[in-house]
Design a protein around this motif. Structure first.
Motif, short mmCIF file in Angstrom:
data_model
loop_
_atom_site.label_atom_id
_atom_site.label_comp_id
_atom_site.label_asym_id
_atom_site.label_seq_id
_atom_site.Cartn_x
_atom_site.Cartn_y
_atom_site.Cartn_z
N GLY A 1 -22.10 35.77 -2.50
CA GLY A 1 -22.82 34.56 -2.09
C GLY A 1 -22.87 33.52 -3.19
N GLY A 2 -23.01 33.97 -4.43
CA GLY A 2 -22.98 33.03 -5.55
C GLY A 2 -21.64 32.35 -5.71
N VAL A 3 -20.55 33.09 -5.44
CA VAL A 3 -19.21 32.49 -5.52
C VAL A 3 -19.04 31.40 -4.47
CG1 VAL A 3 -16.75 32.96 -5.23
CG2 VAL A 3 -18.16 34.53 -6.57
N LEU A 4 -19.51 31.67 -3.24
CA LEU A 4 -19.41 30.66 -2.18
C LEU A 4 -20.24 29.43 -2.53
CD1 LEU A 4 -19.64 32.92 1.01
CD2 LEU A 4 -17.61 31.81 0.05
N PHE A 5 -21.39 29.64 -3.12
CA PHE A 5 -22.22 28.50 -3.52
C PHE A 5 -21.53 27.67 -4.60
CE2 PHE A 5 -25.31 26.82 -6.60
CZ PHE A 5 -26.02 25.96 -5.79
N ALA A 6 -20.95 28.34 -5.58
CA ALA A 6 -20.28 27.62 -6.66
C ALA A 6 -19.09 26.81 -6.15
CB ALA A 6 -19.82 28.62 -7.74
N SER A 7 -18.44 27.28 -5.09
CA SER A 7 -17.30 26.54 -4.54
C SER A 7 -17.71 25.22 -3.92
CB SER A 7 -16.57 27.39 -3.50
OG SER A 7 -17.40 27.60 -2.36
N GLN A 8 -18.99 25.05 -3.60
CA GLN A 8 -19.48 23.82 -2.98
C GLN A 8 -20.23 22.93 -3.97
OE1 GLN A 8 -18.70 23.05 0.13
NE2 GLN A 8 -17.61 25.00 0.33
N LEU A 9 -20.18 23.26 -5.25
CA LEU A 9 -20.91 22.46 -6.23
C LEU A 9 -20.17 21.22 -6.68
CD1 LEU A 9 -22.74 24.86 -8.72
CD2 LEU A 9 -23.73 23.12 -7.27
N GLY A 10 -18.98 20.98 -6.15
CA GLY A 10 -18.22 19.81 -6.54
C GLY A 10 -18.81 18.54 -5.97
N LYS A 11 -18.06 17.46 -6.07
CA LYS A 11 -18.54 16.15 -5.64
C LYS A 11 -18.79 16.13 -4.14
CE LYS A 11 -17.51 11.23 -5.84
NZ LYS A 11 -16.54 10.20 -6.26
N GLY A 12 -20.04 16.00 -3.75
CA GLY A 12 -20.40 15.87 -2.36
C GLY A 12 -20.47 17.16 -1.59
N GLY A 13 -20.07 18.28 -2.19
CA GLY A 13 -19.99 19.52 -1.44
C GLY A 13 -21.32 20.03 -0.95
N MET A 14 -22.42 19.75 -1.68
CA MET A 14 -23.74 20.23 -1.28
C MET A 14 -24.58 19.12 -0.67
SD MET A 14 -23.50 23.36 -1.88
CE MET A 14 -25.18 23.78 -1.46
N ASP A 15 -23.95 18.02 -0.27
CA ASP A 15 -24.69 16.92 0.32
C ASP A 15 -24.99 17.23 1.78
OD1 ASP A 15 -25.33 14.25 1.47
OD2 ASP A 15 -24.84 13.60 -0.57
N VAL A 16 -26.25 17.05 2.20
CA VAL A 16 -26.64 17.36 3.56
C VAL A 16 -25.93 16.45 4.56
CG1 VAL A 16 -28.60 17.46 5.16
CG2 VAL A 16 -28.88 18.23 2.80
N ASP A 17 -25.79 15.15 4.21
CA ASP A 17 -25.09 14.24 5.10
C ASP A 17 -23.64 14.65 5.29
OD1 ASP A 17 -27.35 12.72 5.44
OD2 ASP A 17 -26.91 11.41 3.73
N TYR A 18 -23.06 15.23 4.26
CA TYR A 18 -21.68 15.71 4.35
C TYR A 18 -21.56 16.76 5.45
CZ TYR A 18 -17.51 18.31 2.84
OH TYR A 18 -16.29 18.96 2.81
N TRP A 19 -22.48 17.70 5.47
CA TRP A 19 -22.44 18.75 6.48
C TRP A 19 -22.87 18.24 7.85
CZ3 TRP A 19 -19.67 22.75 5.53
CH2 TRP A 19 -19.50 23.19 4.22
N LYS A 20 -23.73 17.25 7.90
CA LYS A 20 -24.09 16.66 9.19
C LYS A 20 -22.88 16.00 9.84
CE LYS A 20 -29.02 15.72 8.45
NZ LYS A 20 -30.05 14.66 8.30
N ASN A 21 -22.11 15.26 9.04
CA ASN A 21 -20.91 14.62 9.59
C ASN A 21 -19.89 15.66 10.05
OD1 ASN A 21 -22.01 12.11 9.05
ND2 ASN A 21 -21.01 11.93 7.05
#
Length: 568
Positions: free
Chosen positions: A184-204
């Motif tokens: 789970g930590g590896v999956l989280f780290a893969s989304q730490l880049g630019k915009g990867g953890m932005d809520v609006d990003y996932w909403k779109n």
């Protein structure tokens, strides 16, 4: 220690100088002082040529100090009066003299404390370092103590201490929950880049996946967006995310015994995922926070030293916290079982959260993200409102008040997770899509492009952004909305200029003077204010301590769009 005889090369020294210098070395201390004074006075012109001596005929003594003198400062011996130079292994080094207002001088005198502080503390770090390190230390002690309690609860949940417990099954469950947590930590780290953890990003993304099933935008008010940021642009928010993730995971581990042994693996796995997320978020945000606490001289920085000492402080805090957790568990929690552990955790978690918040609140980040730039621009516009609204303000540039410093912004900064950091979310949308900002097509885009006031013709005659003002009747909001979108290739100066233009337009739009004016008039007037004040504003930002090098300004979120115009 060689004195004045070592100032000149050997081939340039007169013979009388050698004679008098040898006499100085063999004579008593009063005689040496007199002889040194004689040497300096007699040979001043001869040693320095026709140029006047910088020492004004006085007897001098040249002292030297190694670069790594922080260790020597604490292992040296002073003269009997405590005022003379420090002597280490027969060599004289500079004696560290604390300033009259140096409040940290007493800290350095505590035994062994210098092993946990950066070299030349407090002069090598920002003045907020002591506050940050102190609260971090207390918070780490509380967090380590809470982890002792959660480990005890997990051992009870897995069946340790009961006759029916199978050692192999308990060990297998423990290893499996660690493995799931690391994945789970590896999956989280893969989304730490630019915009990867932005809520609006996932909403779109969700709207694209659902297609027609997605909720319609008809009837919804147009509003702005806000930047949650990455661990580099907004490290404070991610540091709070780490603290919350760790405490929530610890809480889940403590509550596992209430659910039964059969729920150990899913509950412990989810808790371990949360802990790995907390550890990764904390380590990802640590570099930006430590960089703001260093003092960079030229191209050198003590970031490595600050980071290493932070690690030493964390280790010491972990050891103390573990010991305190064991005592706390045996003294207060042993008689009440899991309920007592839960009560102790509540107290320790409150201390951990408060200390973490106070620690990162003291850090003055010197980079500009959207929230910090909002604080700067909002205060700047309110302080200079008369100059913005009045025509005379464009001409009298020196009457404008300077923007806030990083320390002043840190006192007003908001970094709680899952909450909009400021009120700009109500009226400003940065990076609006072409469909939203130009629904009428290319003709509307052409009308929104801002022509620069220059005689040079070509592709660079327009600003690197477009700005659209929507009135309250169009958006359904109280004061209207501003949409700001940048073109591909916009640099840091363009980002600040676009934001300055948006905030100036917002002040005009909310003022009674411009109530009856159309959007184009507001855009044109606010652009004139922007072009007039931007050079002075940029200069003030650098003077006030903000880092204005390339890459230190970020105002767009993960769901923001940029435009690129190409010839067909």
């Amino acid at each position: 220690m060689n004195r004045i005889g070592t100032i000149l090369p050997r081939e340039l020294r007169p013979a009388s100088l050698f004679l008098k210098y040898s006499y100085c070395c063999s004579a008593s201390r009063p005689q040496r002082r007199a002889a040194c004074a004689t040497v300096t006075s007699a040979h001043q012109t001869r040693c320095f040529g026709s140029k006047p001596s910088p020492f004004q005929g006085q007897s001098i003594q040249v002292l030297e100090q190694t670069i790594s003198s922080s260790i020597a400062n604490h292992t040296a011996s002073y003269d009997e009066d405590g005022k003379g130079p420090v002597r280490v292994r027969g060599q004289i080094v500079y004696k560290p003299i604390a300033a009259a207002d140096d409040k940290d001088a007493d800290i350095r005198n505590i035994p062994f404390i210098h092993h946990f502080l950066p070299a030349n503390f407090p002069h090598s770090v920002d003045k907020s370092y002591a506050t940050y390190a102190s609260y971090c230390f207390l918070g780490s002690i509380a967090g380590s103590s809470a982890m002792v309690l959660s480990t005890q609860a997990l051992l009870v949940a897995v069946g340790v201490g009961t006759q029916s417990a199978a050692p192999m099954a308990a060990a297998l469950n423990w290893v499996m929950k660690d493995g799931v947590g690391q994945l789970g930590g590896v999956l989280f780290a893969s989304q730490l880049g630019k915009g990867g953890m932005d809520v609006d990003y996932w909403k779109n993304k969700t709207r694209k996946w659902l297609g027609p099933l997605a909720s319609s935008k008809v009837g919804r008010k147009k509003r702005g967006n806000f930047q949650r940021g990455t661990a580099d642009t907004n490290p404070k928010r991610w540091r709070m995310v780490a603290a919350l993730a760790l405490d929530l995971s610890t809480l889940l581990e403590i509550c596992t015994p209430f659910l039964g042994t059969e729920y150990f693996l899913p509950c412990a796995s989810i808790a371990n995922i949360g802990k790995n997320i907390g550890f990764l978020a904390a380590s990802a945000s640590r570099a930006a926070i430590h960089q703001s606490l260093t003092k960079t001289e030229g191209k050198t920085s003590n970031l490595g030293d600050v980071t290493a000492k932070a690690g030493s402080q964390a280790i010491l805090a972990s050891l103390l916290g573990t010991g305190f957790g064991i005592i706390f568990s045996q003294t207060f929690c042993s008689d009440y079982g899991t309920a007592g552990i839960l009560a102790g955790f509540v107290v320790l978690s409150a201390v951990h959260q408060v200390c973490t918040y106070k620690a990162i609140q003291a850090v003055p980040l010197k980079t500009l993200d959207r929230h910090r730039l909002h604080i700067v621009l909002d205060s700047y516009m309110k302080s200079n409102l008369d100059q913005i609204i009045g025509q005379s303000g464009i001409k009298k540039q020196n009457s404008w008040k300077a923007p806030l410093t990083p320390t002043e912004v840190a006192e007003r900064e908001s970094f709680l997770p899952l909450m909009p950091p400021d009120q700009s979310v109500r009226w400003l949308s940065v990076g609006a899509s072409l469909v939203d900002i130009c629904p009428s097509g290319v003709e509307e885009l052409e009308s929104l492009m801002i022509r620069q006031e220059t005689e040079v013709n070509g592709p660079n005659q327009y600003e690197k952004y477009i700005l659209k003002v929507l009135s309250s009747t169009t958006t359904g909001s109280d004061d209207g909305t501003i949409q700001l979108t940048f073109f591909e290739g916009a640099n840091d100066d363009d980002l600040i200029a676009g934001m300055f233009h948006a905030y100036a337009a917002n002040e005009c739009m909310r003022n009674e003077v411009f109530r009856n004016d159309d959007a184009s008039t507001i855009v044109e007037y606010s652009y004139a204010v922007t072009k007039s004040q931007m050079p002075q504003f940029m200069s003030h930002l650098e003077e006030r301590g903000w880092q204005m090098e390339t890459g230190f300004v970020n105002v767009e979120c993960g769901s923001s769009f940029r435009l690129k115009i190409e010839e067909l």
